[in-house]
Design a protein around this motif. Structure first.
Motif, short mmCIF file in Angstrom:
data_model
loop_
_atom_site.label_atom_id
_atom_site.label_comp_id
_atom_site.label_asym_id
_atom_site.label_seq_id
_atom_site.Cartn_x
_atom_site.Cartn_y
_atom_site.Cartn_z
N THR A 124 30.40 23.51 38.80
CA THR A 124 31.31 24.34 39.57
C THR A 124 31.02 25.81 39.27
O THR A 124 30.59 26.14 38.16
N PRO A 125 31.23 26.71 40.23
CA PRO A 125 30.92 28.13 40.01
C PRO A 125 31.93 28.80 39.08
O PRO A 125 33.06 28.33 38.92
N THR A 126 31.49 29.88 38.45
CA THR A 126 32.40 30.72 37.67
C THR A 126 32.26 32.15 38.18
O THR A 126 31.40 32.45 39.00
N ALA A 127 33.13 33.01 37.69
CA ALA A 127 33.13 34.41 38.14
C ALA A 127 31.80 35.07 37.79
O ALA A 127 31.16 34.76 36.80
N GLY A 128 31.39 36.03 38.65
CA GLY A 128 30.14 36.74 38.41
C GLY A 128 30.00 37.95 39.30
O GLY A 128 30.86 38.23 40.15
N ASP A 129 28.92 38.69 39.10
CA ASP A 129 28.67 39.90 39.88
C ASP A 129 28.34 39.57 41.33
O ASP A 129 27.93 38.45 41.66
N VAL A 130 28.51 40.56 42.20
CA VAL A 130 28.17 40.44 43.62
C VAL A 130 26.84 41.15 43.86
O VAL A 130 26.65 42.29 43.44
N HIS A 131 25.93 40.47 44.53
CA HIS A 131 24.65 41.06 44.88
C HIS A 131 24.43 40.83 46.38
O HIS A 131 23.94 39.79 46.80
N ASP A 132 24.83 41.81 47.17
CA ASP A 132 24.74 41.68 48.62
C ASP A 132 24.50 43.07 49.21
O ASP A 132 25.31 43.97 48.99
N PRO A 133 23.38 43.26 49.92
CA PRO A 133 23.06 44.60 50.44
C PRO A 133 24.06 45.13 51.46
O PRO A 133 24.05 46.33 51.74
N ARG A 134 24.92 44.28 51.98
CA ARG A 134 25.93 44.77 52.91
C ARG A 134 27.00 45.58 52.20
O ARG A 134 27.63 46.46 52.81
N TRP A 135 27.22 45.29 50.92
CA TRP A 135 28.26 45.97 50.14
C TRP A 135 27.68 46.36 48.78
O TRP A 135 28.08 45.82 47.74
N PRO A 136 26.75 47.30 48.74
CA PRO A 136 26.05 47.61 47.49
C PRO A 136 26.88 48.36 46.46
O PRO A 136 26.59 48.30 45.27
N ALA A 137 27.91 49.07 46.89
CA ALA A 137 28.74 49.85 45.97
C ALA A 137 29.84 48.98 45.38
O ALA A 137 30.21 47.94 45.94
N HIS A 138 30.37 49.40 44.23
CA HIS A 138 31.53 48.71 43.66
C HIS A 138 32.43 49.73 42.97
O HIS A 138 32.03 50.86 42.72
N LEU A 139 33.64 49.30 42.66
CA LEU A 139 34.61 50.20 42.03
C LEU A 139 35.54 49.44 41.11
O LEU A 139 35.70 48.22 41.22
N HIS A 140 36.14 50.19 40.17
CA HIS A 140 37.27 49.74 39.37
C HIS A 140 38.31 50.85 39.45
O HIS A 140 37.97 52.03 39.39
N ILE A 141 39.57 50.49 39.57
CA ILE A 141 40.63 51.50 39.66
C ILE A 141 41.79 51.10 38.76
O ILE A 141 42.12 49.91 38.65
N ASN A 142 42.38 52.08 38.12
CA ASN A 142 43.53 51.85 37.25
C ASN A 142 44.49 53.03 37.36
O ASN A 142 44.05 54.18 37.36
N VAL A 143 45.77 52.73 37.42
CA VAL A 143 46.80 53.76 37.50
C VAL A 143 47.87 53.45 36.45
O VAL A 143 48.27 52.30 36.28
N ALA A 144 48.31 54.47 35.75
CA ALA A 144 49.34 54.29 34.73
C ALA A 144 50.64 53.77 35.37
O ALA A 144 50.94 54.08 36.53
N PRO A 145 51.42 53.00 34.63
CA PRO A 145 52.65 52.44 35.20
C PRO A 145 53.57 53.47 35.83
O PRO A 145 54.14 53.24 36.90
N GLU A 146 53.69 54.64 35.21
CA GLU A 146 54.62 55.65 35.75
C GLU A 146 54.12 56.29 37.04
O GLU A 146 54.89 56.97 37.73
N ALA A 147 52.84 56.10 37.37
CA ALA A 147 52.28 56.72 38.57
C ALA A 147 52.12 55.72 39.72
O ALA A 147 51.64 56.10 40.79
N ARG A 148 52.52 54.49 39.52
CA ARG A 148 52.41 53.51 40.60
C ARG A 148 53.42 53.84 41.69
O ARG A 148 54.57 54.16 41.42
N GLY A 149 52.97 53.79 42.92
CA GLY A 149 53.83 54.11 44.05
C GLY A 149 53.94 55.59 44.35
O GLY A 149 54.72 55.99 45.21
N THR A 150 53.15 56.41 43.68
CA THR A 150 53.20 57.87 43.89
C THR A 150 52.12 58.38 44.84
O THR A 150 52.10 59.57 45.15
N GLY A 151 51.22 57.51 45.25
CA GLY A 151 50.09 57.95 46.07
C GLY A 151 48.83 58.21 45.28
O GLY A 151 47.79 58.54 45.86
N ALA A 152 48.91 58.06 43.95
CA ALA A 152 47.73 58.31 43.12
C ALA A 152 46.59 57.37 43.47
O ALA A 152 45.43 57.79 43.62
N ALA A 153 46.88 56.08 43.59
CA ALA A 153 45.84 55.10 43.88
C ALA A 153 45.21 55.34 45.25
O ALA A 153 43.99 55.28 45.41
#
Length: 212
Positions: A116-145
């Motif tokens: 069975t498959p497990t989690a792993g990286d994506v390798h697809d030329p249609r979507w070559p970029a990737h991101l990670h985003i994090n916002v502090a709890p006090e800034a959630r819902g403020t438009g920061a994200a």
């Protein structure tokens, strides 16, 4: 709320934000050792692709960040980054880290036996970029994200990148809804993430993609 590009003077404050931004989420801490986790999910982006790192600032303090990469194939893989981080930081004296990596080995072995498959990286030329985003709890819902994502999208359009992918968790429903509002759609299977547990249960990787 101000969103701007990363500056090298942000390093210390950004590292402190990394330690608290994911609070109360399924990925608040993967194996309980901040320095080694930052060496995988923050430091390489500051060092190798600072132009794709954006921060959200409120009243002079950092409250959110987005790390990105315009070409995943040209960036060290997650497995490579984890291996190097573990070699350098050796977090295994932590009970949480030892448990995480022990479970990871068992989960991966079981997946191999069951084919069975497990989690792993994506390798697809249609979507070559990737991101990670994090916002502090006090800034959630403020438009920061949203502001961070808009800055990232502007960079991708400027670089003429055809698409972007990200990976979150099925169990992180709030994050999934936010990414859908940002134009991302689920893609592919939702395999379990080796080693990771949330409230005692296994969690599953959710890959999402957006074209430009």
């Amino acid at each position: 709320m101000r969103v701007r590009g990363f500056d090298d003077h942000d390093r210390t404050e950004l590292r402190a934000l990394f330690a608290r931004a994911g609070r109360d989420s399924p990925t608040e801490s993967l194996w309980g050792h901040i320095d080694s986790e930052a060496a995988v999910y923050l430091d390489p982006y500051m060092d190798l692709e600072p132009a794709s790192l954006f921060v959200a600032e409120h009243d002079g303090a950092l409250v959110g960040y987005l790390t990105g990469c315009v070409d995943t194939e040209a960036f060290p893989s997650e497995d490579t980054r984890i291996t190097e981080s573990l070699r350098r930081h050796r977090p295994f004296r932590s009970r949480q880290a030892a448990a995480f990596f022990g479970r990871s080995m068992i989960d991966a072995a079981a997946a191999t036996l069951r084919r069975t498959p497990t989690a792993g990286d994506v390798h697809d030329p249609r979507w070559p970029a990737h991101l990670h985003i994090n916002v502090a709890p006090e800034a959630r819902g403020t438009g920061a994200a949203t502001g961070l994502m808009d800055a990232w999208f502007d960079r991708l359009r400027t670089e003429q990148v055809p698409g972007c992918h990200l990976q979150t968790l099925v169990e992180n429903a709030r994050a999934a809804r936010f990414f859908e509002r940002m134009g991302f759609t689920p893609h592919g299977a939702t395999p379990p993430v080796p080693g990771l547990r949330y409230r005692g249960a296994r969690v599953h990787q959710l890959t999402m993609v957006r074209s430009f």
